[in-house]
Write a protein that holds these residues in place. Structure first.
Motif, PDB file in Angstrom:
ATOM      1  N   CYS C  86       8.226 140.925 -62.567  1.00 53.44           N
ATOM      2  CA  CYS C  86       7.503 140.582 -61.443  1.00 53.44           C
ATOM      3  C   CYS C  86       6.808 141.097 -60.935  1.00 53.44           C
ATOM      4  O   CYS C  86       5.148 141.266 -60.051  1.00 53.44           O
ATOM      5  CB  CYS C  86       8.064 141.624 -60.128  1.00 53.44           C
ATOM      6  N   ILE C  89       3.496 138.505 -59.114  1.00 51.89           N
ATOM      7  CA  ILE C  89       3.845 137.796 -58.758  1.00 51.89           C
ATOM      8  C   ILE C  89       2.989 138.427 -57.105  1.00 51.89           C
ATOM      9  O   ILE C  89       1.911 139.417 -57.582  1.00 51.89           O
ATOM     10  CB  ILE C  89       5.050 138.359 -57.559  1.00 51.89           C
ATOM     11  N   ARG C  92       2.860 138.558 -51.436  1.00 55.07           N
ATOM     12  CA  ARG C  92       3.109 137.882 -50.106  1.00 55.07           C
ATOM     13  C   ARG C  92       4.788 137.492 -50.896  1.00 55.07           C
ATOM     14  O   ARG C  92       5.579 137.653 -50.238  1.00 55.07           O
ATOM     15  CB  ARG C  92       3.125 136.616 -50.016  1.00 55.07           C
ATOM     16  N   GLN C  93       4.828 138.312 -52.383  1.00 53.77           N
ATOM     17  CA  GLN C  93       6.359 137.768 -52.902  1.00 53.77           C
ATOM     18  C   GLN C  93       6.813 139.710 -52.556  1.00 53.77           C
ATOM     19  O   GLN C  93       7.757 140.073 -53.580  1.00 53.77           O
ATOM     20  CB  GLN C  93       6.117 137.614 -54.124  1.00 53.77           C
ATOM     21  N   ILE C  96      10.536 140.720 -53.438  1.00 55.30           N
ATOM     22  CA  ILE C  96      11.535 141.170 -54.591  1.00 55.30           C
ATOM     23  C   ILE C  96      11.660 141.954 -54.840  1.00 55.30           C
ATOM     24  O   ILE C  96      12.424 142.932 -55.502  1.00 55.30           O
ATOM     25  CB  ILE C  96      10.755 139.743 -55.427  1.00 55.30           C
ATOM     26  N   ARG C 216       8.287 128.963 -59.613  1.00 62.54           N
ATOM     27  CA  ARG C 216       8.222 128.904 -58.656  1.00 62.54           C
ATOM     28  C   ARG C 216       9.563 129.736 -58.430  1.00 62.54           C
ATOM     29  O   ARG C 216      10.292 130.659 -57.311  1.00 62.54           O
ATOM     30  CB  ARG C 216       7.745 127.934 -57.791  1.00 62.54           C
ATOM     31  N   TYR C 219      11.797 132.464 -59.367  1.00 63.44           N
ATOM     32  CA  TYR C 219      12.178 133.500 -58.249  1.00 63.44           C
ATOM     33  C   TYR C 219      12.450 133.011 -56.818  1.00 63.44           C
ATOM     34  O   TYR C 219      13.224 134.362 -57.197  1.00 63.44           O
ATOM     35  CB  TYR C 219      10.126 133.975 -58.147  1.00 63.44           C
ATOM     36  N   ARG C 220      12.267 132.007 -56.404  1.00 63.46           N
ATOM     37  CA  ARG C 220      13.345 131.793 -55.686  1.00 63.46           C
ATOM     38  C   ARG C 220      14.976 132.126 -55.522  1.00 63.46           C
ATOM     39  O   ARG C 220      15.743 133.145 -55.212  1.00 63.46           O
ATOM     40  CB  ARG C 220      13.180 130.271 -54.796  1.00 63.46           C
ATOM     41  N   THR C 223      15.054 136.360 -55.686  1.00 63.46           N
ATOM     42  CA  THR C 223      15.343 136.579 -54.646  1.00 63.46           C
ATOM     43  C   THR C 223      17.098 136.086 -54.134  1.00 63.46           C
ATOM     44  O   THR C 223      17.129 137.126 -53.130  1.00 63.46           O
ATOM     45  CB  THR C 223      14.481 135.749 -53.690  1.00 63.46           C
TER      46      THR C 223
END
Ligand code: NFV
Ligand code: SF4
Ligand code: SF4
Ligand code: SF4
Lengths: 135, 136, 644, 285, 147, 360
Positions: C86, C89, C92-93, C96, C216, C219-220, C223
């Motif tokens: 991570c 990143i 905003r993330q 995570i 992206r 990461y989704r 999450t």
């Protein structure tokens, strides 16, 4: 319907402006057509308002027959102009839906253009019917 | 105002329960009207081969020959306009109320060969006079 | 025990060997042979424990203690790796790393708690885990074989993607190890550890190509899976401290079956739902499509999502007859209905497959939520059939994509005439997905019967049944539409296509055979793997005893149908009718045969026929939104229901 | 399963087309009379099919014949299942398979009218499947079995209990029989914007197979209808079923063709309002 | 006896017909004449049709259409030309875009005269075409046996 | 890659007995573009004026179309009479008017059947044609042909109809009208028909005007233009009002025609009631058409225009017909945009297209 609705002669370059004026006055395009003359073509157009017809006539040269399109003003004109293109061989710059001379797809190309008479292909009655495979 | 679904159901049910409207054509033939244009008939006895009929015929379906004393019609060309009947002064062309029986290729060939239907005449030259501006 | 450790440890070793293999050829050989070894091992496992009830293994105290340490340290390691990943990143993330730390914290709380429960028997084998191990082993093997060649071509076609094949295959094997771990361990923190490994692996694999989109989506996926992980960890914490049910052993939790087990079961259900890509969480699986096709195949068919439904089915006896179960089933139902409808909208073949996967998993979730013998039966068959058929479909689509350079269904026009074998494998896959007499339908049939007898809540069963009935209809539509594309006669002579590589063809044909075989042999599967499992549960009084109500002529007729599917083409091939060919009907305006007609503008105009996507009728976005909301509400209700 | 049922199944295979053809003949005659026409002879459907066998067959692709074989095969199987007293749900699945092969046959020709026809057929399938599935499920709830034999041995009151399902079934029967207002994928009589939809590019024997398949299908549907009334005994059940069957002709003649969107929505609503609701209130009747 | 004669399905194509003959042909299908009595169905699809009924003469465009339709009809088949236009071009024989009767393009078996041809004549024409079809059907069966 | 389905709709298509052709581009079943094409019926009969003298041309004009045949011959004769300055005797004028209205009923009933067929309402199709057949019988009895009348000629009419027959017809049409009303009510109230027509194929009044729509198409969009108000034939002396609807959708166009049928029944009754006695034709001896004129009439489908140029010879110099359907093509293209494939035949038939008129 009477001869009391005469054809007004206008010059070709007034044509689009005239059409615009008529549109603004609430006229409806009734028809457009042409005739072949020995030394020029004529284009006739009629517009209607309250059961009265306003008729116009323009001359178009034979050497370079060109008719500016009014299909941007009266969309309905596209059918007439395509027809004129096919039958008289006019060039119609600005045509909204241009069939490119394939509107009617006639056997004799530009049948109305030359002299009024046309030559025909094989004549009917005397020509042979297609062979029937079983006879 | 009628009830929507009901009226059509009533109509079709009524039709189903009644005799159909069908004319049983080849089995039952109805009488033709007096004016019905069926096909052209010709009585050669009265004909003087004047050729008026041929001249008046819009499709040139009739050929007459004064010298050879023949009169012929190509039924495949005839549009039943009735002009020849109206125009013949001798009254030898009549209109039958019954349509012509269907033809086979042989019949048609016979018309076309025996009767020598004429080739269509050349088109009339329409004179291209410059338009007289004074004319209405 | 040896077998089990082999299944878990061998892939780890293989992964190392692959990662450090000196040459590409050697690496390929490693991949092929190790995968084969795993497949064989899983078969051996199946034979060795054929039709036995659950059998538990203890390692002795020292080893057990060691294992705890391994799981603890391993878990920390995984978390650290995740945190490391991570590092790039955006702010905003922030959630995570927060999620990673949260689940780390939870698990540390549990593991470091004084007097936390001990696990006496960390491993077990029962016929369900055998079935799962077989799926992972055999399907995984075929996918690996396929992937070797595929990845080579992939990199040839995508020079912009950094070639990380050694790591790629190593991680695939790591993934398999984790899967074996999940299906064979009885140790809940251990299960959690394997669970996190799959999260990690899937993250890496989805992000393989390294493009912005891939990252992206990776990461989704991360999450969503982390959210599931948090819930899983919470369940473990709960089991650590709850005096009523203080245990880390899976079978004890399940055997408890009472209200005490319901809370952890509900928490784990959320974890299962994330992994199985069910409705509030389904988007990660769609994003996973950016990965190379074998990865999709792996994630969708034999691993990852199967881990999710595996755990749900495992807990089915707990859900059985409870409101929580019904709500869980409804989440599955909402997912099934919504994604089946959305799939109709899709033109991208992989997205169709993705949505269909989600829908089918939804069906399994429905079965798990209901949790009767019959639905367990159906769920297990669904898992099997889906694994085989979906792997086949993904791999076939991958090959097709290489041949036609597009994932668009419309571009697969006339594949039957262009690459008959490939089209055949695709068709069999699709038939397997939705048509009688193939597998899925048998399960669906059972589901109908089983749902009707649900009596947790008046009308609940009818509701499930209605969902199934309405969801099956669009399924029919989008598969048939696709098959229609495949069988369409090319209007013009198509351009020649490259051959299908031999290895890929082997994998495809093997999977085709498996799909067919699974259908032919489903009574055997039933007898060999499912019956012992449900019987054992029934003997323990966890589910009502299985009742066999299938009439014998049903079997006969199914066999006749299956035989017909096979014999008619053969008959046709032997005695083809001799008919004259003509051009297709184009209102009489044909110009060049069936291909073009005389257009309005006078010119020749190509005929095209696009499939129906009903975009105006069913709106993907609206359906997704509605599904998310409904499933979200149901999930909250489920958790609250368990807590009350 | 006793011998009697094997006899029924055999009779279905042999006599199915005969009965189906007669049904079609009566249908055409009735339609004609409703339209104030004389109409064709009763045996006209048989003449048609026999003629199709006399004609040459032309195909766009040879494979279309194969799909049609499969269509017919599964249709027969679906019927055999019913007449063996077997599983109604399974029979429905077989019918679905058969329908899908018909679609494939049309799709394989790849000509736009056939393809649109088959797309619409799929849409129709999507429309009627839920309701059709609900029918066996309804029987299951009432009788406790999917077996046709058990359903026939049920209580005469089952039709009352399943009234909603029956209404829903009659609704989708209109679709299945390809009658107005839902004759949108092909047209038997009357003209259609899709020419002949599904069957546009089939001719000769191929077309005959489709016709025969439809005859079988009609018999199967009649049998479904019969099941509702089965426990009343043959003397009551058969006439009622036949009358309801031909009531569809009336519907055909009193409606305009609707569009697929309307069809799908309407059938789903019917399935919910009549089918599902009926099942939900079943415990209370 | 051939079943073709009991179930002749027709395909209607209006070449350059003025509609006069077309509507008379349509009238044959309607209650007053109802040719379905003879098993006749207006299929509108060449691949199902046995008899091609053409009204109107051929022009540049319809010539190709007629050829296509005729080719797509499976054998045995028959062609009926209906109305003066289809027979010879009728009154439009001299028009610049008209080739003449349809026998210039496809072989015609039965000619139904009239302008417009009456429904009764059209029915007579079909009956005559049935004879042609019966003959061809027999030949066809013989050919198949040989083959 | 197929992003749209491209379908040739016609030339041979069972829903439209005439060879109209549309290039349809579909997405699912939504028409994204519809391009009409003509040429399949084009004969070029305007140029036949070179082959036929101005008297024979009446036969040609009548055969422009077999549906609106009578009014074509009427229009041709009337326009030529205008060029020649002939005064047609009143009885002939009234007979022409009567036949024209019978022809209008016949045409509208035919359309009724076709539009019912287009949306699959077969029984309505059959029943409307059953009624139409009674009208055709009247035509045959009075004129001798079922579709081609052959009664109009330059200077008058060729056949008289005796008063007794007229009275009988007057009574008969009332019976036919009663039968028709039943059918019209079904059409108006049927739910499925409304579902298929209401709100479908919208043509807003401004567009109707701008695109030059004529006839029922224009009148259904609230434009009260009826060519019969131009003051030809017996119409100025008869008692009637143009039928106008406001909605501008397919249903409104149908409704206009449905009401016009009643109007025509009424006009026939008025013609019969006021039928003057006397001659039925004037002599044309020694007269030849000369000059140039644009004549307009109202056909069942709307306003038709005849343009003629003559220079006193036997043959006309230029003969030109602009038919209502030709004028309605542009509105049709507008209406088709964005409709469903299933609506294409319905919308197309809602303008009641006549291809042979359009292409001549
Ligand atoms: N009404 C009329 Fe005509 C004329 N003129 C039409 O467009 O039908 Ni054949
Ligand atoms: S007009 Fe009469 S008399 Fe003269 S040639 Fe003709 S038929 Fe004979
Ligand atoms: S009826 Fe008319 S077309 Fe026929 S032969 Fe007489 S004049 Fe010629
Ligand atoms: S024969 Fe006469 S009625 Fe028939 S199409 Fe030709 S002109 Fe029209």
């Amino acid at each position: 319907m009477s001869q009391a609705e005469p054809f007004n002669e206008i010059e070709l370059d007034q044509w689009v402006a005239t059409a615009e004026g008529l549109r603004a006055d609430g006229y409806r395009l009734v028809q457009m057509t042409g005739t072949a003359r020995p030394d020029h073509f004529e284009v006739m157009a009629s517009f209607d308002k309250d059961y009265r017809c306003a008729n116009y006539r323009m001359r178009i040269s034979r050497e370079h027959p060109q008719l500016p399109s009014i299909s941007g003003i009266f969309l309905a004109a596209f059918t007439y102009e395509n027809e004129l293109k096919d039958l008289f061989g006019f060039e119609v710059p600005g045509l909204a839906i241009d069939y490119g001379g394939n509107f009617l797809r006639t056997k004799t190309k530009i049948p109305f253009a030359g002299s009024v008479t046309t030559k025909k292909g094989p004549t009917t009655a005397s020509s042979q019917p297609a062979a029937n495979p079983e006879q | 105002m009628t009830v929507p679904w009901y009226s059509i159901s009533a109509l079709v049910t009524k039709s189903a329960l009644h005799k159909p409207a069908t004319r049983l054509y080849p089995f039952e033939k109805r009488a033709p009207y007096a004016r019905t244009r069926g096909h052209i008939q010709f009585k050669i006895d009265d004909c003087n081969y004047c050729g008026i009929c041929a001249h008046k015929c819009p499709t040139h379906a009739i050929v007459t020959n004064k010298k050879a004393k023949t009169w012929a019609i190509d039924h495949t060309l005839c549009i039943l306009c009735n002009s020849c009947v109206d125009e013949c002064r001798e009254g030898c062309i009549t209109l039958s109320n019954h349509p012509l029986a269907p033809l086979g290729p042989a019949d048609v060939a016979r018309f076309r060969e025996e009767y020598q239907a004429p080739p269509p005449p050349p088109p009339t030259e329409v004179e291209l006079t410059p338009r007289d501006p004074a004319a209405p | 025990m040896l077998l089990i450790s082999f299944l878990i440890v061998f892939p780890l070793l293989a992964a190392l060997a692959i990662a450090f293999a000196p040459t590409a050829d050697l690496r390929s050989a490693f991949v092929r042979w190790s995968a084969l070894a795993l497949a064989i091992a899983s078969v051996v496992l199946a034979v060795a424990y054929f039709r036995t009830g659950p059998e538990f293994f203890s390692l002795g105290d020292t080893w057990n203690g060691l294992l705890d340490q391994v799981f603890l340290l391993g878990g920390i390691a995984v978390a650290l790796v995740l945190l490391y990943l991570c590092r790039r990143i955006s702010v905003r993330q922030w959630y995570i790393p927060a999620l990673i730390l949260l689940q780390m914290g939870l698990i540390l709380v549990a593991e470091l708690a004084p007097g936390h429960p001990e696990v006496a028997r960390p491993f077990y084998v029962d016929s369900f885990s055998i079935l799962m191990a077989l799926i992972v082993g055999v399907v995984g093997w075929l996918i690996a074989v396929y992937a070797v060649r595929y990845m080579r071509d992939y990199h040839a076609q995508h020079p912009e993607v950094r070639d990380r094949q050694p790591a790629f295959f190593a991680i695939v094997f790591l993934f398999c190890a984790a899967m074996f771990g999940i299906v064979l361990t009885n140790h809940l923190p251990g299960l959690f550890f394997f669970w996190e490994i799959t999260t990690l692996c899937s993250f890496w694999l989805i992000g393989y190509s390294g493009t912005a989109e891939a990252m992206r989506n990776a990461y989704r996926a991360l999450t969503m899976n982390l959210i599931g992980g948090v819930f899983f960890a919470a369940a473990i914490v709960w089991l650590t401290f709850n005096p009523e049910l203080q245990t880390w052993e899976l079978d004890v939790v399940i055997a408890n079956g009472g209200a005490a087990a319901l809370i952890p079961a509900a928490l784990i259900a959320v974890a299962g739902l994330t992994k199985a890509a069910q409705m509030p969480f389904h988007t990660w699986l769609l994003g996973a499509m950016v990965a190379p096709t074998p990865v999709s195949a792996l994630l969708h068919s034999s691993t990852m999502v199967k881990a999710g439904v595996f755990i749900l089915v495992k807990f089915a006896p707990v859900y059985h007859g409870t409101e929580v179960g019904l709500l869980l089933a409804l989440i599955g139902g909402v997912t099934f209905l919504a994604t089946s409808l959305i799939a109709v909208n899709q033109r991208n073949a992989k997205l169709v497959l993705a949505y269909s996967t989600i829908a089918n998993l939804g069906l399994v979730v429905m079965c798990a939520g209901v949790g009767t013998t019959a639905t367990l039966w159906a769920a297990m068959l669904l898992i099997l059939f889906h694994a085989v058929a979906k792997a086949l479909l993904f791999l076939s689509v991958g090959t097709t994509e290489h041949l036609v350079h597009s994932r668009d269904i419309e571009d697969m026009d006339g594949l039957v005439y262009r690459r008959p074998v490939l089209a055949m494998t695709l068709m069999v896959g699709m038939l397997g997905m939705f048509l009688a007499p193939f597998g899925m339908l048998i399960s669906k049939y059972t589901c109908f019967q089983a749902f009707l007898t649900v009596d947790v809540f008046p009308g609940g069963g009818i509701l499930l049944m209605a969902i199934l009935a309405f969801g099956s209809a669009p399924t029919l539509f989008f598969w048939t539409k696709w098959m229609g594309k495949l069988v369409a006669m090319p209007r013009r002579t198509p351009e020649p296509m490259p051959e299908v590589p031999r290895e890929q063809a082997f994998a495809l044909l093997a999977l085709t055979g498996l799909t067919y075989l699974a259908c032919v042999l489903y009574p055997f599967v039933d007898w060999a793997f499912i019956l012992p499992y449900t019987q054992a549960l029934a003997d323990a009084g966890l589910v009502p005893p299985p009742s066999d109500s299938t009439h014998w002529e049903t079997f006969i007729l199914m066999s006749v149908m299956l035989a017909g599917m096979f014999l008619l083409p053969v008959l046709f091939w032997l005695r083809p009718p001799h008919y004259a060919t003509v051009s297709g009907y184009l209102s009489g305006a044909n110009v060049a045969g069936s291909a073009s007609y005389r257009g309005a503008m006078g010119g020749e105009r190509e005929v095209t026929a696009r499939g129906y996507y009903l975009t105006a009728f069913l709106d993907e976005q609206r359906l997704t939104r509605q599904g998310l909301i409904a499933a979200g509400i149901l999930m909250i209700a489920m958790l609250m229901g368990a807590a009350l | 399963m006793n011998l009697e049922y094997w006899g029924f199944a055999l009779a279905f295979i042999v006599l199915g087309p005969v009965v189906g053809g007669l049904l079609a003949g009566i249908d055409r005659r009735l339609t004609a009379r409703m339209q104030s026409r004389q109409g064709p002879p009763l045996l006209q459907p048989f003449y048609d099919v026999l003629k199709l066998f006399e004609k040459d067959t032309t195909v766009v692709t040879h494979l279309q014949t194969l799909y049609l074989w499969a269509f017919l095969f599964f249709m027969v199987i679906a019927g055999v299942i019913i007449f063996l007293g077997g599983n109604l749900l399974l029979s429905l699945f077989a019918m679905t398979v058969s329908g899908i092969f018909l679609c494939l046959a049309a799709e394989s020709t790849n000509s736009p009218y056939s393809k649109i026809g088959s797309a619409r057929e799929m849409l129709l399938m999507m429309a009627y499947e839920p309701m059709l599935i609900i029918v066996p499920l309804g029987f299951f709830l009432v009788v406790g079995s999917f077996q046709v034999a058990d359903i026939l041995a049920g209580e005469p009151s089952q039709v009352v209990q399943l009234l909603g399902v029956l209404i829903g079934f009659l609704f989708v029967l209109t679709i299945k029989l390809r009658k107005s207002p839902f004759d949108i994928s092909t047209s038997h009589h009357g003209h259609q914007e899709l020419v002949k939809g599904l069957t546009t590019d089939m001719s000769g024997r191929d077309l005959a197979l489709v016709e025969i398949g439809h005859w079988y299908e009609n018999v199967i549907l009649l049998a479904w209808l019969y099941l509702f009334f089965g426990p009343l005994g043959l003397l009551w059940a058969l006439p009622i079923a036949v009358v309801l069957f031909f009531a569809e002709v009336l519907v055909d003649n009193t409606n305009a063709r609707l569009k697929w969107g309307t069809t799908v929505k309407a059938s789903w609503w019917v399935a919910v309002l009549f089918g599902v609701t009926n099942l939900l209130v079943l415990p209370f009747i | 006896m051939s079943f073709l004669t009991k179930s002749p399905w027709i395909l209607h194509y209006a070449a350059t017909s003025c509609n006069g003959c077309d509507i008379e042909l349509l009238a044959c299908l309607t209650p007053l004449y109802d040719v379905e009595r003879f098993g006749i169905i207006n299929t509108g699809n060449p691949k199902h049709a046995d008899i091609l009924m053409v009204t109107g003469s051929v022009n540049e465009e319809s010539r190709k259409v007629l050829e296509n339709l005729y080719e797509q009809m499976p054998d045995p088949k028959a062609v009926i030309a209906i109305g003066a236009c289809a027979l010879s071009g009728g009154i439009f024989r001299e028009a610049y875009n008209v080739y003449g009767g349809i026998d210039q393009v496809i072989p015609v078996d039965v000619y139904v005269a009239g302008c417009a041809a009456r429904p009764e004549s059209i029915i007579d024409g079909v009956v005559r075409a049935l004879g042609v079809l019966e003959e061809r059907s027999k030949n066809r069966v013989r050919q198949r046996k040989v083959a | 890659m197929a992003n749209r389905t491209i379908v040739p709709f016609g030339p041979q298509h069972p829903v439209l007995p005439e060879p109209i052709h549309l290039d349809l581009e579909l997405e699912d079943e939504t028409v994204m573009q519809a391009l009409p094409s003509v040429g399949y019926v084009h004969r070029g009969l305007e140029l036949l004026a070179e082959h036929h003298d101005y008297l024979d041309m009446a036969h040609v004009a009548e055969r422009i179309c077999g549906i609106c045949s009578f009014i074509h011959s009427q229009g041709y004769c009337q326009t030529v009479e205008g060029l020649m300055g002939l005064e047609v005797p009143p009885r002939a004028v009234y007979l022409r008017t009567m036949w024209a209205e019978i022809s209008r009923i016949q045409s509208h009933l035919l359309w009724f059947g076709l539009v019912a067929d287009a949306f699959g309402y077969e029984s309505l199709f059959q029943h409307s044609w059953r009624i139409r057949e009674q009208i055709v019988d009247i035509i045959e009895e009075t004129a001798g042909g079922r579709v081609i009348y052959g009664t109009c000629k330059v200077g008058g009419v060729r056949r008289d109809v005796d008063n007794e027959t007229l009275q009988r017809i007057g009574r008969h049409i009332r019976e036919i009208e009663a039968e028709y009303n039943e059918l019209a009510d079904i059409f108006r109230n049927d739910r499925t028909i409304r579902k298929r027509t209401v709100g479908i194929g919208m043509l807003e009044p401004e567009n109707a005007h701008a695109l030059g729509a004529v006839g029922p198409v224009a009148r259904a969009s609230g434009i009260a233009f009826d060519g019969r108000r131009l003051g030809y034939a017996a119409y100025p002396e008869l008692d009637w009002e143009p039928v106008v609807e406001q909605a501008g959708d397919s249903f409104a166009r149908c409704e206009v025609r449905l009401r016009e049928i009643n109007q025509s029944f009424d006009l026939i009754a008025q013609c019969i009631a006021r039928m003057p006695d006397g001659e039925i034709e004037v002599s044309i001896k020694g007269k030849r058409p000369q000059g140039e004129v644009m004549g307009r009439l109202e056909q069942p489908r709307g306003e038709v225009c005849y343009y003629m140029q003559a220079d006193g010879k036997k043959n006309l110099q230029r003969f030109r017909v602009r038919t209502p359907t030709f004028a309605n093509i542009a509105p049709l293209v507008h209406m088709l945009k964005g409709c469903d494939l299933a609506d294409v035949p319905v919308i197309t038939l809602s303008i009641d297209p006549c291809v042979s008129c359009t292409e001549r």
